[in-house]
Design a protein around this motif. Structure first.
Motif, PDB file in Angstrom:
ATOM      1  N   LEU A 116      -1.569  -6.058  -2.392  1.00  0.00           N
ATOM      2  CA  LEU A 116      -1.846  -5.544  -3.637  1.00  0.00           C
ATOM      3  C   LEU A 116      -0.541  -6.311  -4.511  1.00  0.00           C
ATOM      4  O   LEU A 116       0.394  -6.829  -3.938  1.00  0.00           O
ATOM      5  CB  LEU A 116      -1.675  -4.028  -3.794  1.00  0.00           C
ATOM      6  N   ASN A 141       1.285   6.639  -7.204  1.00  0.00           N
ATOM      7  CA  ASN A 141       0.388   7.733  -7.395  1.00  0.00           C
ATOM      8  C   ASN A 141       0.688   9.065  -7.280  1.00  0.00           C
ATOM      9  O   ASN A 141       0.721  10.027  -8.161  1.00  0.00           O
ATOM     10  CB  ASN A 141      -1.162   7.657  -6.385  1.00  0.00           C
ATOM     11  N   ARG A 157       2.157   1.716  -3.540  1.00  0.00           N
ATOM     12  CA  ARG A 157       1.036   2.197  -4.455  1.00  0.00           C
ATOM     13  C   ARG A 157       0.875   3.833  -4.274  1.00  0.00           C
ATOM     14  O   ARG A 157       0.530   4.432  -5.285  1.00  0.00           O
ATOM     15  CB  ARG A 157      -0.076   1.448  -4.059  1.00  0.00           C
ATOM     16  N   ILE A 185       2.212  -6.001  -6.002  1.00  0.00           N
ATOM     17  CA  ILE A 185       3.385  -5.300  -6.020  1.00  0.00           C
ATOM     18  C   ILE A 185       4.423  -6.182  -5.663  1.00  0.00           C
ATOM     19  O   ILE A 185       4.402  -7.139  -4.663  1.00  0.00           O
ATOM     20  CB  ILE A 185       3.118  -4.089  -5.173  1.00  0.00           C
ATOM     21  N   ARG A 202       0.831  -1.128   0.058  1.00  0.00           N
ATOM     22  CA  ARG A 202      -0.014  -0.063  -0.146  1.00  0.00           C
ATOM     23  C   ARG A 202       0.777   1.267  -0.259  1.00  0.00           C
ATOM     24  O   ARG A 202       0.478   2.213  -0.595  1.00  0.00           O
ATOM     25  CB  ARG A 202      -0.908   0.166   1.109  1.00  0.00           C
TER      26      ARG A 202
END
Length: 167
Positions: free
Chosen positions: A131, A107, A103, A133, A100
């Motif tokens: 996630l 962004n 991510r 990743i 997270r």
């Protein structure tokens, strides 16, 4: 609980740099996630001899759990002192866990432009992904018990070391 002593973080930095070195290009830049990833990115820049300054990201405002956790009391300003557009970036963090934070950092990076590529470099991968990743560069796969966390520390001389903490 870890059954053996924590590894030497400085030796891990050298090992991580050796993994990254073959993929460096003239336009490669490092972006560290505060705080452990920022310290690691600075050390990697020194070891790898990268000319570009290091970008620093605080993902506090980009986290998907911001509404639950609120603002961290020590928010640092994001600084990306180079052109992101079309550049090869290596996103650097100390520990990869749920994905997270990564991510959120991606962004934020895209708010600065569209890089040609973004690779992820971490010292430790503790699993537990929520996630999809993965790190392209990692030197330590570690299993921790629930409630344990790895903490990268930096002393006054700039030496990095690991500490085991509790959540």
């Amino acid at each position: 609980m870890l059954s053996k002593p924590l590894p030497d973080a400085e030796a891990q930095v050298a090992e991580l740099a050796a993994k990254i070195r073959p993929d460096l290009t003239a336009d490669t830049a490092l972006v560290g996630i505060f705080s452990g990833g920022a310290w690691l990115a600075e050390r990697l820049r020194e070891v790898l001899g990268i000319d570009a300054p290091v970008g620093m990201i605080d993902v506090s405002f980009y986290r998907d759990d911001f509404g639950e956790k609120g603002l961290h009391p020590q928010v640092k300003p994001t600084s990306i002192p180079f052109e992101v557009e079309g550049r090869h970036l290596i996103l650097v963090d100390d520990v990869l866990y749920t994905g997270r934070t990564t991510r959120a950092a991606l962004n934020e990076i895209f708010d600065y432009g569209r890089p040609a590529a973004v690779d992820l470099a971490v010292l430790a991968d503790r699993g537990g992904r929520e996630l999809p990743i993965a790190a392209q560069y990692c030197v330590w796969d570690v299993e921790l018990d629930d409630g344990e966390e790895l903490i990268l520390e930096k002393d006054e001389g700039g030496t990095l070391s690991w500490k085991l903490g509790t959540l």
